[in-house]
Design an enzyme around this catalytic site. Sequence first.
Site, mmCIF file in Angstrom:
data_model
loop_
_atom_site.group_PDB
_atom_site.id
_atom_site.type_symbol
_atom_site.label_atom_id
_atom_site.label_comp_id
_atom_site.label_asym_id
_atom_site.label_seq_id
_atom_site.Cartn_x
_atom_site.Cartn_y
_atom_site.Cartn_z
ATOM 1 N NE ARG A 199 -4.776 -5.748 21.723
ATOM 2 C CZ ARG A 199 -4.298 -4.516 21.821
ATOM 3 N NH1 ARG A 199 -4.769 -3.701 22.763
ATOM 4 N NH2 ARG A 199 -3.379 -4.059 20.998
ATOM 5 C CG ASN B 220 -5.392 -3.086 18.111
ATOM 6 O OD1 ASN B 220 -4.750 -3.925 17.480
ATOM 7 N ND2 ASN B 220 -4.920 -1.890 18.372
ATOM 8 C CD GLU C 64 -1.320 -0.219 3.708
ATOM 9 O OE1 GLU C 64 -2.427 -0.757 3.512
ATOM 10 O OE2 GLU C 64 -0.962 0.162 4.832
ATOM 11 C CE LYS C 65 1.613 7.825 -1.959
ATOM 12 N NZ LYS C 65 2.483 7.898 -3.155
ATOM 13 N NE ARG D 165 0.485 3.284 26.114
ATOM 14 C CZ ARG D 165 0.253 2.258 25.295
ATOM 15 N NH1 ARG D 165 1.085 1.224 25.291
ATOM 16 N NH2 ARG D 165 -0.771 2.241 24.490
HETATM 17 P P1 ADP Z 1 1.214 -3.753 13.530
HETATM 18 O O1 ADP Z 1 0.045 -4.686 13.506
HETATM 19 O O2 ADP Z 1 2.509 -4.482 13.369
HETATM 20 O O3 ADP Z 1 1.187 -2.778 14.641
HETATM 21 P P2 ADP Z 1 0.221 -1.669 11.702
HETATM 22 O O4 ADP Z 1 -0.412 -1.992 10.399
HETATM 23 O O5 ADP Z 1 -0.670 -1.233 12.781
HETATM 24 O O6 ADP Z 1 1.105 -2.933 12.142
HETATM 25 O O7 ADP Z 1 1.356 -0.587 11.478
HETATM 26 C C1 ADP Z 1 2.263 -0.243 12.514
HETATM 27 C C2 ADP Z 1 2.892 1.103 12.241
HETATM 28 O O8 ADP Z 1 3.599 1.094 11.001
HETATM 29 C C3 ADP Z 1 1.892 2.230 12.111
HETATM 30 O O9 ADP Z 1 1.534 2.773 13.363
HETATM 31 C C4 ADP Z 1 2.685 3.224 11.265
HETATM 32 O O10 ADP Z 1 3.632 3.905 12.077
HETATM 33 C C5 ADP Z 1 3.453 2.329 10.315
HETATM 34 N N1 ADP Z 1 2.666 2.112 9.072
HETATM 35 C C6 ADP Z 1 1.890 1.060 8.748
HETATM 36 N N2 ADP Z 1 1.337 1.230 7.528
HETATM 37 C C7 ADP Z 1 1.762 2.422 7.066
HETATM 38 C C8 ADP Z 1 1.538 3.172 5.865
HETATM 39 N N3 ADP Z 1 0.752 2.723 4.892
HETATM 40 N N4 ADP Z 1 2.147 4.385 5.751
HETATM 41 C C9 ADP Z 1 2.945 4.864 6.742
HETATM 42 N N5 ADP Z 1 3.202 4.213 7.881
HETATM 43 C C10 ADP Z 1 2.624 2.998 8.051
#
Ligand code: ADP
Length: 451
Positions: A293, A291, A202-203, A339
């Site tokens: 939970r 999430n 993705e972007k 936290r």
């Molecule tokens: P996880 O389940 O490992 O926490 P996430 O999909 O929630 O993975 O992504 C974790 C972090 O990675 C996000 O909080 C952000 O900082 C970065 N991130 C994820 N996807 C993107 C994106 N498309 N563009 C920019 N940062 C991203």
Amino acid sequence: MSFDTVLIANRGEIAERIRRACADLGLKSVAICSEADRDAPYGPKADRFVCIGPANAGQSYLNASAILLAARATGAGAIHPGYGFLSENAAFAEAIEQAGLIFVGPPASAIRTMGDKIAAKRAMIEAGVPCVPGPDTALPADDAVIAATAAEIGYPVIVKAAGGGGGRGMRVVHDPAALLDAVSITREEARRAFGTPELYVEKFLQRPRHVEIQVLCDAHGNAVWLGHRDCSQQRRHQKVVEEAPAPGIPADIAARVGAACVEACLRIGYRGVGTFEFLYEDGEFYFIEMNTRLQVEHPVTEMTTGIDIVQAQLRVAMGLPLDVTQAGIGCDGHAFECRINAEHPETLTSAPGRITEIHLPEGEGIRVDTHVVPGYKVSPHYDSLIAKLIVHGPDRATALFRMQAALEEMRIDGIHTNLPLHRAIFRDPNFRAGQTDIHHLEHWLKTQGAA
Ligand code: ADP
């Protein structure tokens, strides 16, 4: 189906938080512990306190059969998983239901769908939840198709594992020449770490904020959203400070996204509490994950909505209908949460040891969620979160001053904590102005010579 006793399958501040919610509802609680947590102050406060295994979490807090055995032995009718540990484990939820007990959480099927990031993205697009640009299908094996997909999205892109979690299984690609290598490395990592090689692309958003929406659903087809939170203050992908509401989000945009989250919950048959996490950039929300939970930062939403989220969660598990409607949910004032971790200020590694003295701040709008007391020994075996300092004020400016004063007052002696970091954050003029992005804290600490 109902129950009068809840087993708390967790430890630390959240075990104490859940115990209190049970007591407030007239429910009995069973606290569990590992051998390392025998002295946990919440143990004697629960109706029963059972040691289920050794310090190693794999043999205690992550040991589903030991937890089920403890539930049976104590006559618990429900199991609350808290956060972390087994809270997003669909097999655990299923095992609980199969044993004839109630899992205080969503149906296993919803946990499973949301645990697969591609399936989650597809479900969100179908419900009208805005997602990060990019296909809701797994990347094929064909190099030419992979290259064309990334080119169509536009660089930079991020390659992500469908089964990823905890900030792992992701790779940012700025240059087309680096794409195929990034894909094969991430695929191999995903295969090993998450048991599935499925990837998607993705972007990559460059300066987003982290804004999330809390939802609450019952088993009777009612669902509401409880406003939003900003969790952009992060260090090494870990949230440090959270606030509600997220500052500067236009009400009409939030309402539209909140309604789409509710629609998604109804479509997937969601039940209980959950959080839709978004990146927010240039006035747009982009879903990243759900999430399934209770979250660490739930108290800021409790402070601004007046809804006890843990009690609501237990009431839903008892089969009761929601006692709130969307029209009745407002946002009163502003709340922050810090936290407080037992951690070394330089290495950021956990700093276990014995707490000699504690002074907790008190006063209007101040709440501390903690399980620690003077003499408590912080264990090296688990997460270093020892307390959450939460303040509420009639507006953001008042809440900022109130948190500053509370941080000055709070003292924890005998171990290292990140209290100095929090005091610094609340002095940072950019943070005080609001709307900083997820990279701000680390950049700012570098300028202070402390990253
Ligand atoms: P996880 O389940 O490992 O926490 P996430 O999909 O929630 O993975 O992504 C974790 C972090 O990675 C996000 O909080 C952000 O900082 C970065 N991130 C994820 N996807 C993107 C994106 N498309 N563009 C920019 N940062 C991203």
